[in-house]
Design a protein around this motif. Sequence first.
Motif, mmCIF file in Angstrom:
data_model
loop_
_atom_site.group_PDB
_atom_site.id
_atom_site.type_symbol
_atom_site.label_atom_id
_atom_site.label_comp_id
_atom_site.label_asym_id
_atom_site.label_seq_id
_atom_site.Cartn_x
_atom_site.Cartn_y
_atom_site.Cartn_z
ATOM 1 N N ASP A 192 0.871 -1.251 0.004
ATOM 2 C CA ASP A 192 -0.040 0.043 -0.093
ATOM 3 C C ASP A 192 0.928 1.210 0.062
ATOM 4 N N GLN A 196 0.984 4.045 -2.707
ATOM 5 C CA GLN A 196 1.057 5.420 -2.368
ATOM 6 C C GLN A 196 2.066 6.572 -2.659
ATOM 7 N N HIS A 261 -6.329 3.233 -6.294
ATOM 8 C CA HIS A 261 -7.085 3.638 -4.978
ATOM 9 C C HIS A 261 -8.590 3.868 -5.712
ATOM 10 N N HIS A 275 -7.194 -3.710 2.576
ATOM 11 C CA HIS A 275 -6.939 -2.373 1.627
ATOM 12 C C HIS A 275 -5.685 -2.552 0.899
ATOM 13 N N CYS A 279 -4.895 -3.343 -3.223
ATOM 14 C CA CYS A 279 -4.141 -2.110 -3.890
ATOM 15 C C CYS A 279 -2.706 -2.884 -4.607
HETATM 16 ZN ZN LIG Z 1 -3.863 3.025 0.385
#
Ligand SMILES: [Zn+2]
Length: 384
Positions: A192, A196, A261, A275, A279
């Motif tokens: 993640d 990001q 996302h 999550h 991703c």
């Molecule tokens: Zn995220």
Amino acid sequence: MRFEFATANRIVFGPGTLREAGAAAREFGRRALVVTGRAGRHSEQLLDLLAAEGVAATVFAIAGEPTIDGVIAATGAARRHRCDLVIGLGGGSSIDAAKAVSALLTNPGDPLDYLEVVGRGLPLTKPAAPCITIPTTAGTGAEVTRNAVLTSPDRQVKVSLRSPLLLPRLALVDPELTMALPPGLTASTGLDALTQLIEPYVSIRANPLSDGFCTEGIARIARALRPAFHDGSNAAAREDMALASLLGGLALANAGLGAVHGFAAPIGGMFSAPHGAVCAALLPQVMEANLQAAHERAATEEIDNRYARIARLLTGDPAATPEDGVRWVRGLVADLRIPPLRTYGITSESVPALVEKAARASSMKANPLPLTPDELTAVLQAAL
Ligand SMILES: [Zn+2]
């Protein structure tokens, strides 16, 4: 060029910095609501530190991802105990819940007044109660973001409470708190963090400040995520990952995200799936689709250059092509044993609804170029 950059009032980073939490809390209040996850990792340590400084604490554990009702209940507990300070200790769920409670403590009315999509989306007007965020995973960057993701189980959606007023007063990032994370969580939260950093770097809202955070973070994940996964006690790797996660939070809060996302929001609303793992399963497919779409639409240069820079940072090869970067990420996702999305019960039948919702998701608007419904369908099918 025009951009803005905002973050937490103060960021303290370093191994052992949790020990400063008690004295820091005392500057903000006398009665803290401590929001934790189910496991409550490190909460006893924090409670001792608060008690030593004369700060009373009420613990509120959030089971799983925070729901709107959960946040209403936590805010009620904070009011009953007359808390003047909120501390979020845990993964993104605990931290987002804490940020939401800090805002709802001071802003009147129902949380639905302020929620996007399912509510009236009114702006928060009163400064939030002081909030301290202390992450125990290395992935979400929620310690420095200005939104709180809440789920609405009856509507099967995830929605955000969004406001600059949600920025915490203090983000305290102690990499030692992540040492006990098991390999599976290290992998999903770490990927993640990588997502990001890659999404804000290619975002249409990327700016020179977020670019610097992204390139620094990507290089650290490239060298640290495999070692942290294979040996959780590797302190240098844990420090790199905690810093990369923080850098991702700084970047995404100011430059936005992208298609990964955009999909993660409706998938998280409709399915019970972590999550980070969602991703991770989507990241290589989205990188590939963005590159292909850029080539087809002759919009290549800037997008190619940015993906080539990512590829060089990931592989360490100065001659790496954008496609080498995609291959590297695909290899990492496989090595870290990220399962395909069908593991969570997502099938071809759900694809049209997810594509339709993803196309309208706020993160999708920052994707380097708009993807067509057919392109989005191909991305999701490839991740099943
Ligand atoms: Zn995220």
